[in-house]
Scaffold this active site. Structure first.
Site, short mmCIF file in Angstrom:
data_model
loop_
_atom_site.label_atom_id
_atom_site.label_comp_id
_atom_site.label_asym_id
_atom_site.label_seq_id
_atom_site.Cartn_x
_atom_site.Cartn_y
_atom_site.Cartn_z
N ASP A 133 0.84 -1.20 0.00
CA ASP A 133 0.00 0.00 0.00
C ASP A 133 0.88 1.25 0.00
OD1 ASP A 133 -2.08 -1.78 0.27
OD2 ASP A 133 -2.31 -1.47 2.43
N ARG A 134 0.37 2.31 -0.57
CA ARG A 134 1.15 3.54 -0.71
C ARG A 134 1.74 4.07 0.61
NH1 ARG A 134 0.05 8.39 -4.97
NH2 ARG A 134 2.06 9.36 -4.67
#
Length: 229
Positions: A67-68
């Site tokens: 995830d970012r």
């Protein structure tokens, strides 16, 4: 978000002819998305192009994602021979992924196996953890143990048995221990740099070509809480 990676500051943890492993910063996206921001995959291609003075396009295969706002280990394939083998490795759960997370609320048990049924809501880009099976849900399993208690927070080590969308974030939130900075999953405030305190710490897998066991550990981000670990 914190300082993004670029071809000059890329944190390469391991590289050979077939694979490259990097330590992702919070804010890096692994593959291109609707934001239009330059993904880590393109940054690595530029890095390889410069390093080896390669003409034309550079091959790079994305094996898995983070995830970012998450930091830590991401593995890429440098050859078309390695990519399908690595994909199979991850699909067959032959790659061991270990994460570290910092939470404010201490789980009831110092170690436990969490089993939920995850249902993804694409519009919200969020996954919900249910204790019982619901329509269109997928089983999610993780094991955690307490590593350390800090002044106001607790450090958990997590081994994933399944790889569901936002699995660790959602499952820890479901037991009342959302990850520090993770507003989406119930933490009360965000981190200033947009990160969350979830780090892909270790990866262990069989090399797709050399057939030898590879173990990689990603250094923790520079941050007062991580420094206390």
């Amino acid at each position: 978000m914190s300082l993004h990676s670029n071809k000059n500051n890329l944190q390469v943890l391991y590289e050979d002819n077939h694979i490259i492993v990097v330590n992702k910063r919070a804010g890096d996206i692994v593959q291109g998305d609707k934001t239009g921001d330059k993904p880590l995959s393109e940054i690595i291609k530029n890095y390889l192009k410069d390093k080896y003075n390669k003409p034309g396009n550079v091959y790079l295969g994305v094996v898995h994602r983070l995830d970012r706002p998450t930091t830590g280990i991401v593995l890429f394939a440098k050859t078309s021979k390695a990519l399908p083998r690595l994909n199979k490795l991850f699909k067959d759960k032959d790659a061991k992924k270990t994460y570290w997370a910092i939470v404010k609320n201490k789980p009831q048990k110092d170690a436990d196996t969490l089993i939920h049924w995850m249902k993804r809501n694409p519009k919200q880009n969020k996954s919900y953890a249910h204790t019982n099976e619901v329509p269109d849900s997928k089983k999610a399993v993780l094991n955690y143990r307490m590593l350390k208690s800090l002044t106001n927070y607790h450090v958990l080590e997590i081994d994933l048995e399944t790889g569901r969308h936002h699995q660790i974030r959602s499952q820890l939130s479901a037991i009342g221990s959302p990850i520090k900075g993770d507003l989406k999953y119930g933490f009360d405030r965000s981190n200033k740099d947009g990160s969350i305190h979830l780090h892909a710490r270790k990866l262990e897998f069989m090399h797709p070509v050399k057939k030898e066991r590879i173990q990689i550990t990603a250094p923790l981000p520079k941050d007062p809480l991580w420094d206390a670990c």
